[in-house]
Motif scaffolding. Sequence first.
Motif, mmCIF file in Angstrom:
data_model
loop_
_atom_site.group_PDB
_atom_site.id
_atom_site.type_symbol
_atom_site.label_atom_id
_atom_site.label_comp_id
_atom_site.label_asym_id
_atom_site.label_seq_id
_atom_site.Cartn_x
_atom_site.Cartn_y
_atom_site.Cartn_z
ATOM 1 N N ASP A 1 1.054 -0.873 0.200
ATOM 2 C CA ASP A 1 -0.103 -0.194 -0.274
ATOM 3 C C ASP A 1 1.255 1.355 0.107
ATOM 4 O O ASP A 1 0.006 2.104 0.360
ATOM 5 C CB ASP A 1 -1.497 0.374 1.099
ATOM 6 N N ALA A 2 2.115 1.532 -0.104
ATOM 7 C CA ALA A 2 3.247 1.923 0.260
ATOM 8 C C ALA A 2 2.497 3.192 -1.424
ATOM 9 O O ALA A 2 2.332 2.212 -1.942
ATOM 10 C CB ALA A 2 4.284 1.640 -0.455
ATOM 11 N N GLY A 3 2.815 4.939 -0.700
ATOM 12 C CA GLY A 3 2.327 5.722 -1.942
ATOM 13 C C GLY A 3 0.468 6.212 -1.508
ATOM 14 O O GLY A 3 0.456 7.187 -2.103
ATOM 15 N N GLU A 4 -0.267 4.866 -0.042
ATOM 16 C CA GLU A 4 -1.282 5.797 -0.224
ATOM 17 C C GLU A 4 -1.793 6.545 0.569
ATOM 18 O O GLU A 4 -0.102 6.850 1.525
ATOM 19 C CB GLU A 4 -2.624 4.463 0.045
ATOM 20 N N VAL A 5 -2.260 7.577 1.246
ATOM 21 C CA VAL A 5 -1.762 7.741 2.510
ATOM 22 C C VAL A 5 -1.751 6.768 3.689
ATOM 23 O O VAL A 5 -2.389 6.385 3.772
ATOM 24 C CB VAL A 5 -3.334 8.787 3.002
#
Lengths: 517, 145
Positions: free
Chosen positions: A99-103
């Motif tokens: 989920d890296a790159g999500e808030v």
Amino acid sequence: MQTKKIISCAIISLISLFQSSIALAESSIDQTVNEAFSWATGWFVNLIFAPLPGTSFPWIVLWLVVGATVFTFYFGFIQFRAIRHSIALVKGDYSDPNDAGEVSHFQALATALSGTVGLGNIAGVAVAVSIGGPGATFWMILAGLMGMASKFTECTLGVKYRNEYADGTVSGGPMYYISKGFKERGVPGGKFLAGLFAVFCILGSLGGGNMFQANQAHAQISSIVGAYPGWITGIIFALIVFAVIVGGIKSIANVTEKIVPFMGLLYVAAALVIILMNIDKVGWAFEQIFVGAFTGLGIAGGFVGALIQGFKRAAFSNEAGVGSAAIAHSAVRTKEPITEGLVSLLEPFIDTVVICTMTALVIIITGQLTSDPATGLYLVGENGRIITADGSSGVALTSAAFSSALSWFPYVLAVAVVLFAFSTMISWSYYGLKAWTYLFGEGKTTELTFKIIFCIFVVIGAAANLGPVIDFSDAAIFAMAVANIIGLYFLMPIVKKELTSYMSRLKSGEIKKFDNH
Amino acid sequence: MTTKLIVGLDGSEPGDRALEHAKCLSKLIGNCTIELVYIIEWSPYSFQTAEENAMRHKRRDQEIKTATERVIAPALAALNSDGFSANGRVLHGDAAEILNSVATKDKAEQIIVARSKESGFAAKLFGSVTAKLVMSASVPVTVVN
């Protein structure tokens, strides 16, 4: 075309406001704005702060306290039970690397905090202790601790019931969880209550999230450069806010978002330095806080007066139960809505238990509040406020307290206040906008209309006096809590179900830490 | 057993140099897969406005799509047409950390990156991805000049 028309109308109205103001005597503009404003909002303020029959205790304060207490017991003191797990979530221990790159949880927390840490912590606390005495601090801390459970409940629901659109953007908050959640549970009236919340949220965003900020920013600037009419600050602020929220000039918001956390840390560091410089007085200050909490130490209204002020300013500062944070947190994409609730419960702790307490301690230990040496009771002026060392109140009182130990601090504080005010305005313009689009539908023209109204209120806020502005700001924000907490009572079993399921999976090891490091 | 080589691409000339070197090595090794990795610098600890947060998911998808179309897909097409076995991916995070974790998870033989020609004050002040990678990687790193 329509967009251009609205922008040109707004510019024309701003110019005509400017021209008419030149034609009038400078001080009379502020006075006219102030009188008109008090007249227009007085009934609303009276309704929200109406005392319980036979007492001087506003019903709305009791409403918030009861709410926070119910949530605290219903979730088994979640704010103390889960705080270690909350910190682990913020650190990213449980974040899936895919989920890296999500808030991230940290970013959601930081965004929500930048909307709450601000003038409430600096000016609001000064108001609380100057009316309610040092004892107000005790009730403020207690309200902060209890409010953690309210925040947990609303932010979990915010994520669970947000709207996700086909283009990947999200809209969430009490208006969405009330309408969707009530429908799901078969409770009638969800749409009405959600609509009521949205109306109050718009008023709150124009009041506490805007006018109070503009007002105090002006007070701070004029205390440094000398007195000048408030509408001038108002127009300058309005133009900058306009550039960011309408013009989309991201660089201003980006710079502010980066400086604000730094200013927050600097503020806490300066407070700590002053507290350490006066370490011998800390014991006495806490004694004043505890004794004052139960006796009032001579302030108007006795201990009830201290309690009302403490609870009022805590709610205004950390917004627990108000529902605003639920809007900010709903942007996080997480498989477990409960994790967002657990992260958000840190906000009232950081905002109220840590930062507000520091402001109060600095004001108390630097001797800003005058007392009668013979009786030890505080000296109260005709306006019901404790007479301060130099007669100041609001942000000027905090400034005086800090400058008595660090003479250069008012300059730093002035910059901090202006930046805090600005970042709070940007956050609240978003909260208000979400409520506005909930009522009037998503769309460029609807959004622009709200944004322009928001900018006009910046000017009004800077020109009006502190009294009416603070009353209206409080009333509007507390009114949000009326609708929101009713919603939370009906929906709390859903949160409990989520919590029980999450905790059992965490215990069984089904939810694991990721090796991100 | 296939030998895996991780190549850090950034859509610029140094990335191409790293890829050229990987191709040479691949030919020498024989049974070899080239794993192309494009990293979008991102930190979970940065500060954003509420509006940016609400748009984040959409932006992330756009960022991945753009990087895949502009950098990864053309490079993969060229490799495949030259007869190399290759895969590609776009990830968010700290470039040095991600390259290392991909290499560890994929049990790669080595990481290949190229040194950027930038030097001077900025490079000294912020350090470079290459330097950080060399200092922290748990698999061998080849830095192409």
